[in-house]
Every structure is written in structure tokens, then in C-alpha cells.
Design a protein around this motif. Structure first.
Motif, PDB file in Angstrom:
ATOM      1  N   UNK A 150     -40.907   7.134  21.212  1.00 52.08           N
ATOM      2  CA  UNK A 150     -41.943   6.111  21.360  1.00 52.08           C
ATOM      3  C   UNK A 150     -41.975   5.571  22.780  1.00 52.08           C
ATOM      4  N   UNK A 151     -40.806   5.389  23.388  1.00 50.08           N
ATOM      5  CA  UNK A 151     -40.758   4.914  24.769  1.00 50.08           C
ATOM      6  C   UNK A 151     -41.390   5.937  25.706  1.00 50.08           C
ATOM      7  N   UNK A 152     -41.089   7.215  25.482  1.00 53.61           N
ATOM      8  CA  UNK A 152     -41.705   8.248  26.302  1.00 53.61           C
ATOM      9  C   UNK A 152     -43.218   8.224  26.204  1.00 53.61           C
ATOM     10  N   UNK A 153     -43.738   8.012  24.998  1.00 53.20           N
ATOM     11  CA  UNK A 153     -45.187   7.930  24.825  1.00 53.20           C
ATOM     12  C   UNK A 153     -45.776   6.744  25.589  1.00 53.20           C
ATOM     13  N   UNK A 154     -45.077   5.611  25.560  1.00 53.39           N
ATOM     14  CA  UNK A 154     -45.577   4.428  26.269  1.00 53.39           C
ATOM     15  C   UNK A 154     -45.528   4.619  27.783  1.00 53.39           C
ATOM     16  N   UNK A 155     -44.503   5.331  28.256  1.00 50.68           N
ATOM     17  CA  UNK A 155     -44.368   5.558  29.692  1.00 50.68           C
ATOM     18  C   UNK A 155     -45.136   6.797  30.169  1.00 50.68           C
ATOM     19  N   UNK A 156     -45.713   7.539  29.206  1.00 55.24           N
ATOM     20  CA  UNK A 156     -46.430   8.773  29.517  1.00 55.24           C
ATOM     21  C   UNK A 156     -45.535   9.775  30.252  1.00 55.24           C
ATOM     22  N   UNK A 157     -44.352   9.982  29.695  1.00 49.83           N
ATOM     23  CA  UNK A 157     -43.415  10.945  30.268  1.00 49.83           C
ATOM     24  C   UNK A 157     -42.485  11.419  29.166  1.00 49.83           C
ATOM     25  N   UNK A 158     -41.691  12.445  29.415  1.00 55.26           N
ATOM     26  CA  UNK A 158     -40.778  12.922  28.374  1.00 55.26           C
ATOM     27  C   UNK A 158     -39.845  11.811  27.902  1.00 55.26           C
ATOM     28  N   UNK A 159     -39.439  11.845  26.644  1.00 59.56           N
ATOM     29  CA  UNK A 159     -38.538  10.809  26.129  1.00 59.56           C
ATOM     30  C   UNK A 159     -37.261  10.721  26.955  1.00 59.56           C
ATOM     31  N   UNK A 160     -36.857   9.528  27.368  1.00 59.84           N
ATOM     32  CA  UNK A 160     -35.624   9.393  28.149  1.00 59.84           C
ATOM     33  C   UNK A 160     -34.403   9.639  27.282  1.00 59.84           C
ATOM     34  N   UNK A 161     -33.361  10.147  27.891  1.00 59.28           N
ATOM     35  CA  UNK A 161     -32.115  10.391  27.158  1.00 59.28           C
ATOM     36  C   UNK A 161     -31.056   9.351  27.487  1.00 59.28           C
ATOM     37  N   UNK A 162     -31.403   8.404  28.368  1.00 59.16           N
ATOM     38  CA  UNK A 162     -30.420   7.405  28.778  1.00 59.16           C
ATOM     39  C   UNK A 162     -30.804   5.993  28.338  1.00 59.16           C
ATOM     40  N   UNK A 163     -31.675   5.875  27.330  1.00 60.22           N
ATOM     41  CA  UNK A 163     -32.083   4.564  26.831  1.00 60.22           C
ATOM     42  C   UNK A 163     -30.887   3.857  26.203  1.00 60.22           C
ATOM     43  N   UNK A 164     -30.630   2.621  26.639  1.00 63.68           N
ATOM     44  CA  UNK A 164     -29.522   1.845  26.110  1.00 63.68           C
ATOM     45  C   UNK A 164     -29.975   0.410  25.837  1.00 63.68           C
ATOM     46  N   UNK A 165     -29.757  -0.053  24.623  1.00 66.06           N
ATOM     47  CA  UNK A 165     -30.078  -1.427  24.260  1.00 66.06           C
ATOM     48  C   UNK A 165     -28.855  -2.312  24.452  1.00 66.06           C
ATOM     49  N   UNK A 166     -29.087  -3.564  24.830  1.00 67.17           N
ATOM     50  CA  UNK A 166     -27.991  -4.521  24.944  1.00 67.17           C
ATOM     51  C   UNK A 166     -27.680  -5.064  23.556  1.00 67.17           C
ATOM     52  N   UNK A 167     -26.460  -4.862  23.124  1.00 71.65           N
ATOM     53  CA  UNK A 167     -26.066  -5.375  21.823  1.00 71.65           C
ATOM     54  C   UNK A 167     -25.781  -6.872  21.929  1.00 71.65           C
ATOM     55  N   UNK A 168     -25.805  -7.547  20.790  1.00 71.74           N
ATOM     56  CA  UNK A 168     -25.492  -8.965  20.781  1.00 71.74           C
ATOM     57  C   UNK A 168     -26.513  -9.775  20.029  1.00 71.74           C
ATOM     58  N   UNK A 169     -26.447 -11.107  20.148  1.00 68.08           N
ATOM     59  CA  UNK A 169     -27.350 -11.979  19.399  1.00 68.08           C
ATOM     60  C   UNK A 169     -28.759 -11.974  19.973  1.00 68.08           C
ATOM     61  N   UNK A 170     -29.726 -12.217  19.104  1.00 65.67           N
ATOM     62  CA  UNK A 170     -31.135 -12.312  19.495  1.00 65.67           C
ATOM     63  C   UNK A 170     -31.697 -13.597  18.915  1.00 65.67           C
ATOM     64  N   UNK A 171     -32.300 -14.409  19.751  1.00 69.06           N
ATOM     65  CA  UNK A 171     -32.870 -15.679  19.301  1.00 69.06           C
ATOM     66  C   UNK A 171     -34.299 -15.809  19.836  1.00 69.06           C
ATOM     67  N   UNK A 172     -34.937 -16.934  19.530  1.00 71.60           N
ATOM     68  CA  UNK A 172     -36.245 -17.247  20.091  1.00 71.60           C
ATOM     69  C   UNK A 172     -37.341 -16.306  19.652  1.00 71.60           C
TER      70      UNK A 172
END
Length: 346
Positions: A150-172
Motif C-alpha cells: 500500500x505504501x508503494x502504491x501511495x508513493x508510486x514506486x515499488x513496495x519498500x523493504x525497509x519500512x519500520x514502524x515505531x512501536x509504543x503507545x499511541x494517543x490523541x
């Protein structure tokens, strides 16, 4: 959204909550609970107080393509340790709807509180979770490869293989948007006859909402680029063509028809795809349809009469041998193997 006055009232028992018609298991046996949960999430260790008669592990689950929504409760305070081995590579968004859960993940500890805090974890890492008495949670479990695609589609390029999310709490606002997406998914299933599947076009849009909410709401190493990069005008026709192909429910578009639909010549569309994606429209469409055939074979129930030939033809692969070869090269197994291992999801 998912506040105490929404899906679950304050002090409600773990028998309340959403997805009643989609129960996967309910057991008072901790050993059985471990085995059953491992089939959906990861291999865990479960610690329950000796002789605790309140223990009752409950799991309800629905699936929309690459994403699952799970409701889970244990009826009492427990400790769950994820050992780092999981069923696939996935991102998990944990949303308490009653009580609280204390997590230790990637070297940090944080509390998830119903109506206040959600949490993000990755199946790639071990996790320690301490559930409070009567805690219950909704968890969005999203396939990492689908998020990359999905990220690759939004960026109009091949899907990245280095996508990393920050773990931890989410608020707001980020928590509110994630909670709203989970609530919408739960409400969509609770409002319908459980014996009748949601239309494919609806589940596809629900999946897209989940993926885009995760990409736009959570912190990751591509977020600044995703929100800050201006889209060049020359990308418009490619973006529109991608959207049309992504909306297919079966093989529909030819290259000339696709070019006409977005208002360019076939040559211009080819040049645009090569420039933005590094591949031709034909290569892109073939790749997308191979993925869609794979997803359909994963969802199919081997006992309902679905065949590999039927699925491959629906997605434009008319030569069975060439389809099997391409499928095996892309996914590492033969299509018939995927079909045989498929599990029907209500």
C-alpha cells in the motif's frame, strides 16, 4: 470511538463486546488457550494464577483480506509472553476496550488504557504483556507485506523493504482514527447476518481504510515523505490507472482501455509507468492480478468447489502451466498448495 460508552460499558464482563457471532474459541483450559491463540497470532507463554476459576480465554475474529480484527479477553489477570516466532510478519495495533494492558516491547514499557492509549507492536520482536483483571482488547493484525504494498502504491514506486514502524503507545488523534477504523470494521460485521459474507467490494474498501489509517496515522520511517512530498502533475495518469486496476474484482482492464480511461495514449501510459514504477503497465497489471489470485486462493475453502483454474481464469491467467510457474516463483508454493491450506473465514 471504542470508549467505555461505545462498544463496551464500564465494568462489563469479558462476555460482552463486539463480534459475538464470530467466536473462534472460548476455553477455561490455559493449555488449550495457548494452542488455539498460536494458530491465529504467535507462539506464546501464558501464566495464570493457580486455581484461578475466573480464567476463560475468549477470542472472536474476522478477516478482511490482509487484516484481521480480533477481540480477546481472559477473564482474569494473566501474563502473556510472545516468544518472537509468529504466524507471518505482521503489525499489531492493540486497542483496550476495558481495563488495561501493560506491555514491554523493544526495550520499553508502557501502559495501554481503555479509551486513552493504544499500542503498536511488531511480530518480529518478543513482547511481554500483563493483562489486568477483566481486561479485553481489540487488535488489528495487519500483514506487513500488504502495508508495504500500500505504501508503494501511495508513493508510486515499488513496495519498500525497509519500512519500520515505531512501536509504543499511541494517543490523541492517531489513536482515535485507529479506534474508529476498528469500530467501523466490528460494526460492519455485527450488523450483518454472520452466514452471509460481506460483498468483496466492501471488504476491499475496509482493508484499504485499515492500511491507509495505519500508514497515515502511525509513526514510521516513510511518514514524512508520505505526507510532505508533492505529487508531480505527470504522475496523475499513472495514479489513476493504478487506482482502476486496484479496484478490479476480476481481470477487467486491457492496456488500451486503461489508457483511454485516464485520458492518455498507450505510449504515454507506458512511458509514465516506466518512469514512476520502473515497469510497464502490463507488468504492473500482471503482478497485481497474481497477488489478487493468491489472496483469493488463501481465502477459499477447499470444500466449496473452488478450483485453481477458476481463480486463475478470473484474474486473466488462461494458461494453467504458466500461471502455476509464475505463482510458484512469486510465492514459493504451487497454487494448489495454497488452496488446500486455505481456511474459510466467516
Amino acid at each position: 470511538m471504542l470508549e467505555h460508552d461505545s462498544l463496551v460499558a464500564p465494568g462489563s464482563s469479558h462476555h460482552d463486546g463486539p463480534l459475538h457471532a464470530y467466536e473462534r474459541y472460548s476455553t477455561k483450559d490455559p493449555v488449550e488457550a495457548l494452542a488455539l491463540s498460536a494458530a491465529i497470532l504467535s507462539t506464546n507463554q501464558l501464566v495464570v494464577s493457580d486455581q484461578d476459576q475466573r480464567f476463560e480465554a475468549t477470542c472472536r475474529a474476522v478477516r478482511v483480506h490482509s487484516a484481521w480484527l480480533l477481540y480477546m479477553s481472559y477473564g482474569t489477570d494473566v501474563v502473556v509472553d510472545r516468544l518472537g516466532t509468529s504466524r507471518g510478519d505482521y503489525l499489531a495495533v492493540v486497542l483496550p476496550i476495558d481495563g488495561h494492558v501493560q506491555l514491554r516491547h523493544q526495550g520499553s514499557e508502557f501502559d495501554l488504557v481503555a479509551g486513552e492509549t493504544a499500542g503498536v507492536t511488531s511480530s518480529r520482536d518478543a513482547m511481554h504483556a500483563r493483562w489486568s483483571d477483566q481486561a479485553s482488547v481489540l487488535t488489528l493484525r495487519i500483514d506487513s507485506h500488504a502495508v508495504e504494498h500500500a505504501l508503494g502504491n501511495l508513493l508510486l514506486e515499488p513496495p519498500p523493504t525497509d519500512l519500520r514502524f515505531r512501536s509504543g503507545p499511541v494517543t490523541g488523534p492517531a489513536r482515535l482514527s485507529l479506534a474508529g477504523t476498528a469500530e467501523l470494521l466490528a460494526a460492519s460485521y455485527d450488523a450483518k447476518d454472520p452466514d452471509s459474507p460481506l460483498p468483496a467490494v466492501v471488504t476491499r474498501r475496509l482493508e484499504e481504510q485499515i492500511l491507509f489509517t495505519v500508514l497515515l496515522g502511525l509513526d514510521h520511517n516513510y511518514r514524512a515523505r508520505l505526507l510532505g512530498e508533492r505529487v508531480r502533475p505527470g504522475r496523475r495518469s499513472v495514479r489513476e490507472a493504478i487506482d482502476l486496476v486496484s479496484a478490479e474484482e476480476q481481470a477487467t482492464w486491457t492496456i488500451p482501455e486503461l489508457a483511454h480511461a485516464v485520458g492518455v495514449t498507450v505510449r504515454a501510459l507506458e512511458l509514465g509507468f516506466r518512469k514512476e514504477l520502473g515497469k510497464t503497465p502490463r507488468e504492473f497489471i500482471r503482478e497485481q492480478r497474481l497477488i489478487r489470485a493468491h489472496e483469493e486462493l488463501q481465502r477459499a475453502n477447499p470444500g466449496d468447489g473452488t478450483t485453481v483454474t477458476e481463480v486463475s481464469c478470473r484474474w486473466g491467467f488462461w494458461h494453467a502451466g504458466r500461471f502455476a510457474t509464475s505463482y510458484s516463483e512469486r510465492f514459493g508454493v504451487r497454487p494448489a498448495t495454497t488452496l488446500r491450506s486455505g481456511t474459510a473465514v466467516r
